[in-house]
Motif scaffolding. Structure first.
Motif, short mmCIF file in Angstrom:
data_model
loop_
_atom_site.label_atom_id
_atom_site.label_comp_id
_atom_site.label_asym_id
_atom_site.label_seq_id
_atom_site.Cartn_x
_atom_site.Cartn_y
_atom_site.Cartn_z
N ARG A 89 0.83 -1.20 0.00
CA ARG A 89 0.00 0.00 0.00
C ARG A 89 0.87 1.25 0.00
O ARG A 89 0.58 2.23 -0.67
N ARG A 90 1.93 1.22 0.79
CA ARG A 90 2.78 2.39 0.90
C ARG A 90 3.48 2.70 -0.43
O ARG A 90 3.75 3.85 -0.76
N LYS A 91 3.75 1.65 -1.20
CA LYS A 91 4.45 1.83 -2.47
C LYS A 91 3.64 2.68 -3.44
O LYS A 91 4.19 3.40 -4.27
N HIS A 92 2.31 2.61 -3.33
CA HIS A 92 1.43 3.36 -4.21
C HIS A 92 0.76 4.53 -3.49
O HIS A 92 -0.29 5.01 -3.91
N LEU A 93 1.36 4.97 -2.39
CA LEU A 93 0.80 6.10 -1.64
C LEU A 93 1.29 7.42 -2.20
O LEU A 93 0.50 8.34 -2.44
N TRP A 94 2.61 7.52 -2.43
CA TRP A 94 3.19 8.76 -2.93
C TRP A 94 3.02 8.85 -4.44
O TRP A 94 3.66 8.11 -5.19
N GLY A 95 2.14 9.69 -4.85
CA GLY A 95 1.78 9.84 -6.26
C GLY A 95 0.27 9.92 -6.38
O GLY A 95 -0.29 11.00 -6.59
N PRO A 96 -0.43 8.80 -6.21
CA PRO A 96 -1.89 8.82 -6.28
C PRO A 96 -2.56 9.46 -5.07
O PRO A 96 -3.67 9.98 -5.17
#
Length: 344
Positions: free
Chosen positions: A101-108
């Motif tokens: 989850r954290r991997k796709h937190l910064w950006g979206p």
């Protein structure tokens, strides 16, 4: 509910939710040094709602950038976080998220516009690739789709000939254009929260205004929450909904923008305001300065941290650290001897 659905509801005039989109709870960030622990951020609590722009103001060294880098998890390994510190996104503690989850937190979800685009952009990669790559990674778009989106984003941020700019390198662009590219990258994955850390540093006055108006317009159009970091009260005056004033790692005052400028209560806020250049001043007028220096964050005073520089300090200021107390009109203030309120 997806972020795109949330934005549509906001733009359609849906009633704002009482739950803040971004909430900081007792945020503490320290750095060990040979002299002791530097308490750069010391117990900050702050709420930012969807569609709202909050300005964080303070001198250099007040902890503004460390605060937002704590939110973005961009701290060095030596940083020490407080045991009670929490960063909540839509009520969910970011520290509890799984690595996936954290991997796709910064950006979206969370994105940031940095101070200096020349050191933030990759000098050996073309502009188009730097805008397209986050979309391909986070949103699963094809190379063609991401490139088409990059053209649209460059158009939105006001860059001429966007198709040609995609194949240029950062050094081929002006400072203002590089900052616009940084904004395009930050917006590429349609984040719900945008953090702009001194986004107009080293830009001339005309370009500064263009960048600030661009950010504010995009924030409103997209229904994003935005946190604007600056040392200039003049910047937040026309571009934010609320203002929080930081000094030596702590919040000393917070209020809706119109309330703050009409009823500023903290002596530090008043000093910042007086040191801001104003149009009505005669040419070559000497600017007022805040006497003294910020405190040593390793050896902080027992009382109010601004007391040694304050011309209105009373005896209590030297011994008791003031806490943020609610005033009228959603105003929070931490001052033992505040500015007298104007008669209504």
């Amino acid at each position: 509910m997806t972020s795109s659905v949330r934005r549509k509801e906001h733009l359609a005039g849906a009633a704002p939710t009482t739950t803040p989109l971004l909430e900081l709870q007792q945020l503490e960030t320290s750095f060990p040094t040979p002299r002791g622990l530097v308490r750069a951020v010391d117990g900050i609590s702050l709420k930012v709602h969807a569609g709202e722009c909050v300005g964080i103001v303070g001198e250099s060294g007040s902890g503004k950038s460390v605060l937002v880098r704590t939110v973005m998890n961009l701290l060095p390994p030596t940083a020490v976080l407080g045991a009670q510190s929490r960063v909540l996104l839509d009520g969910e503690d970011l520290a509890s998220l799984s690595p996936q989850r954290r991997k796709h937190l910064w950006g979206p979800e969370l994105a940031m516009v940095f101070q200096d685009p020349m050191t933030s952009l990759n000098p050996v990669r073309r502009v188009g690739d730097q805008i397209a790559d986050p979309q391909r990674f986070h949103l699963g778009r094809s190379r063609k789709e991401a490139r088409e989106s990059a053209v649209e984003l460059l158009t939105q941020v006001g860059i001429s000939e966007p198709q040609r700019r995609l194949d240029q390198y950062p050094h081929e662009l002006s400072g203002g254009m590089r900052q616009r590219v940084m904004i395009a990258i930050a917006l590429a994955c349609e984040p719900r929260v945008l953090i702009a850390d001194e986004p107009t540093t080293a830009l001339d006055v005309t370009v500064q205004r263009q960048i600030l108006e661009l950010l504010r317009g995009l924030q409103r159009d997209r229904g994003m929450a935005m946190v604007l970091i600056t040392h200039d009260l003049g910047v937040v005056a026309g571009h934010t909904d609320r203002v929080a004033v930081m000094y030596a790692g702590r919040l000393v005052e917070s209020a809706p923008t119109r309330v703050l400028f009409g009823e500023m209560g903290h002596r530090y806020t008043e000093a910042l305001f007086r040191s801001t250049p104003r149009v009505e001043q005669p040419t070559h007028s000497r600017l007022e300065v805040i006497a003294g220096r910020p405190p040593d964050l390793v050896a902080l005073p027992a009382g109010c941290r601004f007391a040694p520089r304050c011309t209105h300090a009373v005896e209590r200021c030297a011994t008791d650290l003031p806490q943020l107390e609610p005033q009228a009109h959603e105003h929070l203030l931490a001052c033992h001897n505040p500015v007298a309120r104007k008669a209504s």
